[in-house]
Scaffold this motif. Structure first.
Motif: not given
Length: 781
Positions: A192-207
């Protein structure tokens, strides 16, 4: 006797203390991290990976990791930097903890996962293993080292922008089996592929950063909670995945004894994880299945709640996992029967063309034959209702074609709400240099959260020494010596430059160290000025004073030449010649550029064109003048180099042309004192020609001037490397020669460079002038 007993008791006590201290030192844990964020891909920049890498790196710094990291690296830099990192891990000794985080574009090809450097050019599927870095090339050497814990996080399952091929690659990342003592995590489930976030951080990195910052959580809890948080904030569009073979206990941070009690106790949490899925209501059952992230947990949900709105979403999750397991086992067997077995289950599945590529490798039939030995998989074949989700190269959980219902809120029993100061994070300031990761504004930790006491403190780490002190970190002061202040627990050996002070010293003092290889490359790309730390894209004139070595020109940075900038004249830079600037006069250069942009040699600060006291020894294609044999040997005569137009020498007078059609000036020594003389239109109109003299044995043809009526010859000669003919008389006279670069001359072995000759001294009054020779006045009696 009693004294002896006391003495022996002291000795035993001393040895016990010494052994205990030695054991404590031996048990200290070294933490090392390697963090990469690739965003600047030529095909299209990504919004968050560089910031994500900066956020994860900062969190690891607070946890006591010695972090090296970079952004936007090419393949050679990535491989070299990681090789140096492995050497560092090896030197750390046993029981080291290693964290590797890669954010950017990933891809899978024939069962292997790859990370794309920013210089990867993928024109067809076969380019992936050549242009990208295979993940197993990073994990295998790491697993071979005697480390205690290895954590590898791939935040790289994103939609790719590869060309539309007839034989596409499977999307997302491939399911893998981690090595012993290793945890591998993806930002999105295999396939599966995750949608690219708009910033400033991706949902995965921030979580992930949020869960790492919570004290006392095991690795399992950190990544399980990350999956729940990501699924919550993306409304089900992203479902992270991880697999672990780590048995050793590990926490990023400790929780102090006086810390507030968690809203859900450890006992309650363990009880919820062992409850049957059917014992939860439908909403909590979905969260429980997602928390466990197993095929059985998801299937139990479908059995308990087959008609719930979440059933379709769970069925899609199962479909992706079943196909990923089937492909993994197919690839592990790697024989024609295995690939036929896969194609029989998934004739149009994500890995259908990977299977056919492998069959082509075995020179086998590309489609399953009528009969073959079908392999037995650990999962049953997919039911018909699942095929719709995997009958395509990649599955998106936010695909509008499926119209999934958004998931319910996560129950507090599984995941407490995020800290208020970690819900909306401000974007980081611009990076302070080439390759340098962004440094986010630091969010302080609660006072009851601390790094474990048994770790080796990382060197010069402001974050680690001040995890509770946002004032010191985000408002670092600089003393009069431009060195980071030492108050408030701040400890660092870094010395910000003047440019860093203008940007905010914290940006430099808290930045993540570059790997040594990239430090060298950054210094080279910044014009061999490692102290330059102005943000990329920012005009230097706005951060540095006007008398600095790097002034700005109309708000733009100046180009560097051998690490130096060019001076400005009326707001414009001066042309270059051999990496040096040319002399100026009224804002213009005084040295014309010839020979591919190289200037004429200077004599006493003037171009050679203005000074005739130079000599050359037969350079091919040059015209030199002088007296007799001196023109050939350079022992007498005066010479000068001529400018060129379109590769041919020009003068203010007429020209002659060689057999190759190249124009050369008709310059002859005159009859008075050997000074050069140019033929004029009058000379040509009178029938002047050049004819071989036929005298002398020097190399090259000798020519002499004939009078217009054919009478008398002048003994003066001109040494030219080619046979010449007169270009009569319609010759354009250039009043102001224009100088252009000309092709580089092919020099003969006997040729020499132009060398400066000393100026001739004025003729002494008592010295008798020469006379009576050809080209000289007759001697007076």
């Amino acid at each position: 006797m009693r004294m002896l007993q006391k003495f022996l008791g002291f000795v035993v006590l001393f040895l016990f203390v010494a052994v205990s201290a030695t054991g404590a030192l031996a048990q200290q844990q070294k933490r090392l991290a390697f963090v990469i964020g690739n965003a600047a891909y030529p095909s299209g920049a990504l919004a968050t990976p560089a910031n994500d890498a900066g956020l994860i790196a900062q969190t690891l710094q607070a946890a006591g990791f010695d972090v090296v990291g970079a952004r936007d690296v090419d393949q050679e830099s990535l491989r070299g930097a990681y090789r140096d990192f492995l050497a560092k891990v090896s030197a750390a000794g046993p029981d080291a903890v290693v964290f590797v985080y890669l954010a950017g574009h990933g891809a899978q090809f024939e069962g292997e996962n790859y990370f794309l450097p920013v210089d990867a050019k993928i024109a067809n599927p076969a380019d992936v293993p050549i242009q990208a870095v295979r993940i197993s090339d990073l994990t295998r050497p790491l697993a071979a080292l005697p480390t205690k814990v290895n954590i590898v996080v791939l935040d790289a399952a994103r939609p790719n922008d590869f060309p539309q091929w007839d034989q596409p690659l499977a999307g997302g990342l491939a399911l893998v089996d981690p090595d012993p003592n290793m945890l591998i995590a993806f930002n999105a489930a295999p396939g599966t592929a995750a949608p690219e976030g708009k910033g400033p951080y991706g949902a995965y990195a921030q979580s992930l950063a949020e869960m790492m910052r919570d004290g006392g959580l095991s690795l399992e809890d950190v990544f399980d909670r990350t999956r729940l948080r990501v699924n919550e904030v993306t409304q089900g569009a992203e479902v992270p995945w991880d697999a672990s073979k780590i048995d050793a206990p590990f926490v990023f941070f400790d929780r102090a004894p006086d810390a507030p009690a968690p809203k859900v106790s450890e006992a309650e949490s363990q009880a919820d994880r062992t409850r049957e899925i059917r014992d939860f209501d439908a909403h909590d059952a979905y969260v429980a299945a997602l928390d466990r992230d197993t095929m059985r947990g998801y299937e139990d949900f479908l059995v308990a709640y087959p008609h719930d709105p979440m059933a379709r979403r769970v069925r899609a999750i199962i479909a992706a996992r079943r196909e990923a397991i089937t492909w993994r086992q197919t690839w592990m067997r790697d024989k024609p029967e295995a690939y036929w077995s896969y194609l029989e289950r998934y004739p149009h599945g994500p890995h259908a063309w990977d299977a056919r590529r492998r069959l082509e490798h075995f020179d086998a039939e590309l489609e399953p034959p009528p009969s073959f030995s079908v392999i037995v998989y650990d999962v049953p074949p997919p039911p018909p209702e699942e095929i719709v989700y995997v009958d395509r190269p990649v599955l998106y959980f936010d695909d509008p074609d499926f119209d999934f219902e958004p998931p319910p809120p996560v129950a507090v029993i599984f995941l407490p709400p995020p800290p208020p100061d970690f819900v909306v994070l401000a974007p980081p300031p611009p990076p302070v240099g080439i390759f340098v990761l962004p440094s986010p504004a630091f969010v302080p930790f609660p006072r009851w959260i601390n790094p474990p006491h048994d770790i080796v403190p990382p060197p010069d780490n402001i974050i680690f020494n001040n995890i509770h002190n946002t004032t010191v970190i985000n408002n670092t002061t600089i003393n009069e010596n431009n060195q980071a202040g030492q108050g408030g627990g701040l400890t660092t050996g870094q010395k910000p430059t003047a440019g860093a002070v203008g940007l905010g010293a914290a940006a430099l003092a808290t930045k993540v160290a570059l790997p040594p290889l990239l430090q060298k490359r950054a210094a080279l790309q910044q014009g061999k000025q490692p102290g330059l730390v102005a943000p990329l894209g920012a005009p230097l004139s706005k951060t540095l004073s006007t008398d600095h070595a790097l002034p700005g020109a109309n708000g733009k940075t100046l180009p560097l030449v051998n690490g130096k900038t060019l001076p400005l004249v009326n707001g414009k830079t001066v042309p270059l010649a051999n990496g040096k600037t040319l002399p100026l006069a009224n804002g213009k250069t005084t040295v014309p550029l010839v020979n591919n942009g190289k200037p004429l040699p200077l004599v006493n600060g003037k171009p050679a064109l203005a000074d005739r006291h130079l000599r050359t020894l037969g350079k091919q294609g040059e015209v030199v003048t002088g007296q007799g044999a001196g023109a050939q040997t350079g022992n007498k005569g005066k010479f000068h180099r001529l400018p060129t137009v379109n590769g041919a020498p020009v003068t203010n007078g007429p020209t002659i042309q060689d057999k190759l059609g190249r124009n050369s000036p008709t310059i002859l020594p005159d009859q008075n004192g050997g000074k050069p003389k140019r033929l004029t239109r009058k000379d040509l109109a009178a029938g002047a020609t050049l004819a071989p003299n036929g005298q002398g044995g020097d190399s090259g043809k000798k020519f002499r001037k004939l009078t217009g009526n054919g009478g008398g010859t002048a003994g003066a000669e001109v040494n030219v490397q080619h046979n010449l003919k007169v270009n009569k008389p319609n010759v354009e006279v250039l009043s102001r020669p224009q100088f252009h670069a000309q092709p580089k001359l092919q020099l003969q072995p006997q040729e020499r460079r132009l060398v400066e000759q000393p100026r001739q001294q004025p003729q002494q009054a008592n010295k008798r002038p020469t006379c009576g020779h050809p080209g000289e006045p007759p001697c007076k009696q």
